[in-house]
Every structure is written in C-alpha cells, then in structure tokens.
Design a protein around this motif. Sequence first.
Motif, PDB file in Angstrom:
ATOM      1  N   PRO A   1     -10.784  -2.413  -6.054  1.00  8.59           N
ATOM      2  CA  PRO A   1     -11.995  -2.268  -5.359  1.00  8.59           C
ATOM      3  C   PRO A   1     -12.000  -1.952  -3.753  1.00  8.59           C
ATOM      4  O   PRO A   1     -12.611  -1.353  -2.935  1.00  8.59           O
ATOM      5  CB  PRO A   1     -12.786  -3.661  -5.333  1.00  8.59           C
ATOM      6  N   GLU A   2     -10.607  -2.240  -3.431  1.00 12.64           N
ATOM      7  CA  GLU A   2     -10.315  -2.268  -1.694  1.00 12.64           C
ATOM      8  C   GLU A   2     -10.352  -0.551  -1.477  1.00 12.64           C
ATOM      9  O   GLU A   2     -10.636  -0.226  -0.288  1.00 12.64           O
ATOM     10  CB  GLU A   2      -9.056  -2.749  -1.442  1.00 12.64           C
ATOM     11  N   VAL A   3     -10.139   0.071  -2.432  1.00  9.19           N
ATOM     12  CA  VAL A   3      -9.964   1.822  -2.353  1.00  9.19           C
ATOM     13  C   VAL A   3     -11.228   2.279  -2.191  1.00  9.19           C
ATOM     14  O   VAL A   3     -11.547   2.854  -1.288  1.00  9.19           O
ATOM     15  CB  VAL A   3      -9.300   2.611  -3.295  1.00  9.19           C
ATOM     16  N   ALA A   4     -12.328   1.394  -3.008  1.00 10.70           N
ATOM     17  CA  ALA A   4     -13.538   2.275  -2.842  1.00 10.70           C
ATOM     18  C   ALA A   4     -14.232   1.505  -1.494  1.00 10.70           C
ATOM     19  O   ALA A   4     -15.177   2.514  -1.000  1.00 10.70           O
ATOM     20  CB  ALA A   4     -14.331   1.706  -4.089  1.00 10.70           C
ATOM     21  N   ILE A   5     -14.031   0.542  -0.928  1.00 11.31           N
ATOM     22  CA  ILE A   5     -14.632  -0.145  -0.030  1.00 11.31           C
ATOM     23  C   ILE A   5     -14.325   0.842   1.452  1.00 11.31           C
ATOM     24  O   ILE A   5     -14.749   0.951   2.082  1.00 11.31           O
ATOM     25  CB  ILE A   5     -14.208  -1.566   0.027  1.00 11.31           C
ATOM     26  N   ALA A   6     -12.849   1.117   1.499  1.00  8.94           N
ATOM     27  CA  ALA A   6     -12.267   1.969   2.338  1.00  8.94           C
ATOM     28  C   ALA A   6     -12.713   3.480   2.366  1.00  8.94           C
ATOM     29  O   ALA A   6     -13.058   3.905   3.361  1.00  8.94           O
ATOM     30  CB  ALA A   6     -10.654   2.014   2.296  1.00  8.94           C
ATOM     31  N   THR A   7     -13.119   3.768   1.225  1.00  3.98           N
ATOM     32  CA  THR A   7     -13.601   5.297   0.844  1.00  3.98           C
ATOM     33  C   THR A   7     -15.240   5.022   1.734  1.00  3.98           C
ATOM     34  O   THR A   7     -15.708   5.966   2.225  1.00  3.98           O
ATOM     35  CB  THR A   7     -13.786   5.604  -0.392  1.00  3.98           C
ATOM     36  N   LEU A   8     -15.831   4.037   1.117  1.00  4.41           N
ATOM     37  CA  LEU A   8     -17.298   3.628   1.683  1.00  4.41           C
ATOM     38  C   LEU A   8     -17.357   4.027   3.288  1.00  4.41           C
ATOM     39  O   LEU A   8     -18.110   4.297   3.992  1.00  4.41           O
ATOM     40  CB  LEU A   8     -17.690   2.818   1.054  1.00  4.41           C
TER      41      LEU A   8
ATOM     42  N   ALA B   1      -7.435   6.766   1.478  1.00  4.78           N
ATOM     43  CA  ALA B   1      -8.605   6.340   2.066  1.00  4.78           C
ATOM     44  C   ALA B   1      -8.364   5.323   3.129  1.00  4.78           C
ATOM     45  O   ALA B   1      -9.014   5.062   4.030  1.00  4.78           O
ATOM     46  CB  ALA B   1      -9.560   5.967   0.963  1.00  4.78           C
ATOM     47  N   GLN B   2      -7.456   4.417   2.721  1.00  2.00           N
ATOM     48  CA  GLN B   2      -7.039   3.096   3.416  1.00  2.00           C
ATOM     49  C   GLN B   2      -6.462   3.554   4.811  1.00  2.00           C
ATOM     50  O   GLN B   2      -6.725   3.112   5.768  1.00  2.00           O
ATOM     51  CB  GLN B   2      -6.233   2.086   2.573  1.00  2.00           C
ATOM     52  N   ILE B   3      -5.720   4.726   4.713  1.00  2.00           N
ATOM     53  CA  ILE B   3      -4.788   4.835   5.926  1.00  2.00           C
ATOM     54  C   ILE B   3      -6.081   5.421   6.892  1.00  2.00           C
ATOM     55  O   ILE B   3      -6.085   5.393   8.068  1.00  2.00           O
ATOM     56  CB  ILE B   3      -3.712   5.748   5.869  1.00  2.00           C
TER      57      ILE B   3
END
Lengths: 466, 247
Positions: free
Chosen positions: B16-23, B240-242
């Motif tokens: 989910p951290e990837v989706a949160i970063a994308t959002l 996305a996180q970077i």
Amino acid sequence: MQKVIQTHAKAADIFCRDESRVDWHSKALWVLREKRDRAASSLPEWETLRALGSQIKLHTLNQLPGYLEAFEAKCLSQGVKVHWAKDGAEHNRIVHDILSRHGVKKLVKSKSMLTEECHLNPFLEGKGIEVIDTDLGERIIQLNHQPPSHIVVPAIHMKKEEVGDLFHEKLGTPKGESDPTRLTRAARAHLREQFLSADAAMTGVNMAVASEGAVIVCTNEGNADMGANLPKLQLHSMGIDKIVPDLDSAAVLLRMLARNATGQPITTYSSLYRTPKPGGEMHVIIVDNGRSAMMRDKLLGEALKCIRCGGCLNTCPVYRRSGGYSYGHTIPGPIGIAVGADEDDTHSSPWACTLCGSCSFVCPTKVPLDKIIFHRRRLYAERKSLPYGKSGYMPLVGRFMASPLLLDTGMAAARIALKILPHSLLKPMSGAWGKYRELPAAPGSSFEGWVKKNRPELLVKSKGEK
Amino acid sequence: MKIALFTPCLVNQMMPEVAIATLSLLEKLGHQVIFPQGQTCCGQPMTNSGCFNEAKNTTLKLLNAFKGVECDAIVCPAASCLVAAKENFHEFDKSPEAQAVIDKLYELTEFLHDVAPVTQFNRPVAKKLSLQLSCHGIRMLDLAAPSEYMGPRYNKMEALLSRIDGVEICYPERLDECCGFGGTFSVDEGAVSAKMGKDKAQAHANTGADYVVGFDPSCLMHLDGTIRRRQLPIETRHLAQILNDAL
C-alpha cells in the motif's frame, strides 16, 4: 540417444545445483550477446535490416508453394536432383536410398539442425553407414554421444578440460591437454582423414535462393566446403522455410546471421552451390516435417521466419541458466519452444520463460517469440494439458481473484499470518518462494482499507460495477 | 487532471505504501485523484499461465470498476499489471465502453513523462539509485529502449529521476536482464527464478547504490525477498516513493 522425460523445471533444478557451472555457462553465452550488441550497433541500418529481414521472410512464407516450385525448376535445369519429404522418416529414407545407390560407406556431414530434427545419424548408422559430423562442436558432441545443446555452438555446455579428456580418449591427444589451439589442431588432423576417405557429403542449408536454384551454406571452419568439394556425391537437406526469393534478399539475411550469432561481420565461409561437380551428383531434399501444419496457425507460423542465428538462446536468461538439454526438444531456448513445444512430452517447455521479451527484440527477423510462447500456453490450456498442477489450482485462483470479498479477507488473513506467525513456519507453506527468498513484510492494511480510513472522499463507485 | 487510481491487487494488498506515494505525488502535482472501488486483479496470473477462461471474471470485474468513471486518465504504478489489464480488457470486452477505459490507461512513469510531464522537483534526494528496468515496462510499454534495440536510446524513468537534485543514477551489469520473477514462473521454475533473482540483486548491490528503484512492484518484491535473504546492503524503492520524496 535416450530421451529423458522430465519437466523443464526439474531438469533446470538439477542443472542449477552446480552454481559455478551455471555462472560459467551463462557468462559464456552472454559474451556472445555482447559481441552481437557491438556488431549490430556498428551498423546504423540495423533496425532497418531487421524490418527488411522480417518482411522478406513473411513475404516468402506467404507465397511458399510458388517460390519452392521456382526453386525446384531452376535446380532441375542446372542438373540438380530435387526430392520432397513430408516428414523426418521420409527424409531419412530418401537420403539412405541415394547413399545406398552409390554404395556409400562413410558420409561426412556438416552442421544441420534439420538432420538432428529428423534423427538421421542413428537411422543411417543402423543401416551400416558411418556418419561423421565435421563441424568441430558437432564432432565433439558426436564423440561424446550427445545431441547439440545450442543451435550455433552445439558443445557450449562442455568446458575445454572436458573436451581435452574426451579427445585424449577418442583421438589420442596427450592426457591433461586442454589448450584450445592444440585440441583444435588435433581435431583438424582427425577430420582431414575423414574428409579424404568419405564417399559422400551432406550439409544443411542456411538459405535456398529461388531465382538461382542455389543453396547457401555458412560455416566458420570451411567444413561444409571440404565435404562438398571432395567426394562426387553431395546432398543438401533443407526445411521448406529456408527459401528466399533472390540474392538481394539472401544478402539482407546474411548481413545479420553471423552478426547476431557471434558478432562476426559474416561467417568465414558463405558458399553457394548450384550445380553438381563434373561427373558428380548434387541432391537437394526439401523437408516439411510439421512446418506447413504450423503455418495454419498464423502466430505459430511466424516462427518459420527464424534464420537459426541462435541470438535468442544467447540472450535468454532462462536458457543460460538451465542449459540446452532441459527443453525436451532438439532445438532449445525460445525458438525451440516456438517450433518444438509439441514434442515436449511433459508440456512444460512453454513455461520455461518469464516472458521478458528479450528474444523478440534480439531476433534479426522479428519472430515474436514471447507472443508465440504465450500463445503456446493458451493452446495447452485449451487442450487441458497444463503442467505443474495448473489445471487444478488455476480455477481456484480465478475464483479467488474475481471475488473482492475473498481476495480481501484472504489477503487480510495472509497479512496477519505474515505479521504474527514465525516465518520459519510460513516458508514451507509458500513453496519455492520461501525456499529461495524472504517472505514479504506485511503491511497493516490494504490500500483500499487505508483510503476508507484516511481519505474516504476519494472513493467512487463505478456505474459499471455490478 | 482528474485521475482515477488503478492499484493492482499486489499493490493494494501487499504494498500500500506504493499506492499512497502515488496518490500523494499526483496530488502534489495538482491533479485531482479518485479511487474507484471494486478493483481486483488484472487476470495476469491466469492469462500468463494460458488459463483465459479462469481470467475472464476477474478481468471483467476490474474493468467494470472503471467503466463510466469520470476521469481524464487511469494511472497505475505497476507496469506489468497495466500491460496485462490493457490486453485482457481488450480480449474479453470489445465494447466501446471498454475501449474508452483502455484508452485512458497509463503506467505512472509513462503518465509523468509523456502525458502530464513533470519538469521540476522541489526537494533534493541525495541518494545513489540503481535502476531496475523491468521487462514488461521497457519492452511492451516503451518506458526505455531495450538493450537489444539499436534505434534511438531513451529512458523515461531515468529522464524523470535525473531532474531531481542530488540523485546519482547507475545501472547493474546486464542492465535490463529479467530479474526472474515472471509471476508463477517464480514458483513453477523455482531454481532458475531464484538464480536469476540472486544474480540481479547482486548486480544491483555491486553498484554500491542505496536503493534499487523501479516501476514494477512485482519485480521489486522479488528482489526485496532476495536482497533480505542474502542480506545485501541495498533496499528496494518504487519510483513513486522517490518522486514523492522530491516534491
């Protein structure tokens, strides 16, 4: 040669147990890929050549009967005898008939994957004819009683020390000799004797030029020429897919063949044969052996664009780590799956692939190898003959994934299990994943759960959702 | 732009951290983001195994989640899932409504590079990044020129990351060789998959980078499992996180 019936995964697992050997095998082939990259990048027109190569092959395959008949007519007019074989058995019978008519006792053969495909050697040997493969790599594996493990470098699986031991035993080279130059010299002396004492020569065909009635044979060692030029009788076996319209189209393919195989600008010898030598005979045997059946499926038929450079094997990360003998077919690697999956009794070879697509991009005639392999899997599923228990578990996966409720509760349970249960307990349950890797760290909730809790205003329901 | 987030099951359930970063990064860039409910798997585990019948319900469920949703683009932070969704939607539903959904599908890198280009980042990221050029993204989505291809060179991930101050970019040896995940390949062909993962993880670690950065969460999950097993001095991060850290 005894056929080993085991899935690709099983054979690969055994191959992988000797990791230093896997690294050595993978590196030896990657060196060829690097040489290919350098050779291809030296031609600014490389991608244009690929597009042309693909079009030439597609065009010819779409009009195959016309081109084959034109080729035959031209051959006949030049005194070359042409034979047609529907399968391997007929091919072998034709070859044997020709050889026995001439009382041939010894045949020198130059690299031909087609004769491997037809299992010609054991057939002729069973009839009392000695067959000598004259390509160095082919001779090595013939002395070692093995089939090729690669279509261009057939003995790539053997280290030079192993070749040294083999030559010591079979050719009398000094014990412990592993210097490639000295071993090659010994092989050359041995092969010269074979050429001089052979009654007939046989070669494969890289391309058959319809307009000229000529066959093109490419070798680096000149062995095809040594063979074809010495005895009076010469035979050339070709698949129906080897035909090209004219010399211009052959030239396009020749510019890519060796570059894509080994990084050479061209093979050392690229010879055209189109008439028998004075007082001699030249025969061409044109073989179908499943090719026209394959063409009935448009996508599978594209595999016949292949010019057998072996580039897809060299780049394939799975082939390099599992070796040529793991595929259950004469031709290994991506192209082997594309043309030979039906001969793999375990049905597993189409799964010996991550669908990474490197093979399709490396291919000089743009054979869509990854798409063909993907398609092969679907054909197996439709025939209900999937390997690795897939016909059992895939319907369950399908139902699980199609249900947001099952998926959500199942994955929530998995996340909890990952959090609270010791991984030593979970690993055996996760099969091969846990055997080789750590299990994923589990997040507290799904993203959807997070959105519901923290950003509910983002949620929308689609009109299409039932 | 109004963007509907497509979070494939792997991202939704396990990362989910990837989706949160994308959002977060899409919102920082000024886009309006919505999250259509009822998304499930794209069907890739089934279709990659040849099992199209078994994939049908799943795929249509996902497609339905986006049908009729008002938005300018549907953005997904997972290249391989996006390719599969596109192909499977087309395979199972040839209606104009399905085509309308397909036409709006973008992978995150593609979206940020081609559709709504990000030209500037505000915060430096002083890290050395070893880029993971995952197969489906580069060879099916054109996110970068594959190493086999002799035409013009391009690399959309590198182009985006190189706009961030402080970032040092490097590549592993055999820069775009497959990491060996391959969906069910990782289980069916355990030994070869593990060896490919090991070689890839080691090649990334050999660069001395802080992070392996990629656009495909499944490859990153595979590499992460391998890196932790081998205790290699490198970690995985989604693009996305970077990018989110730099905004």
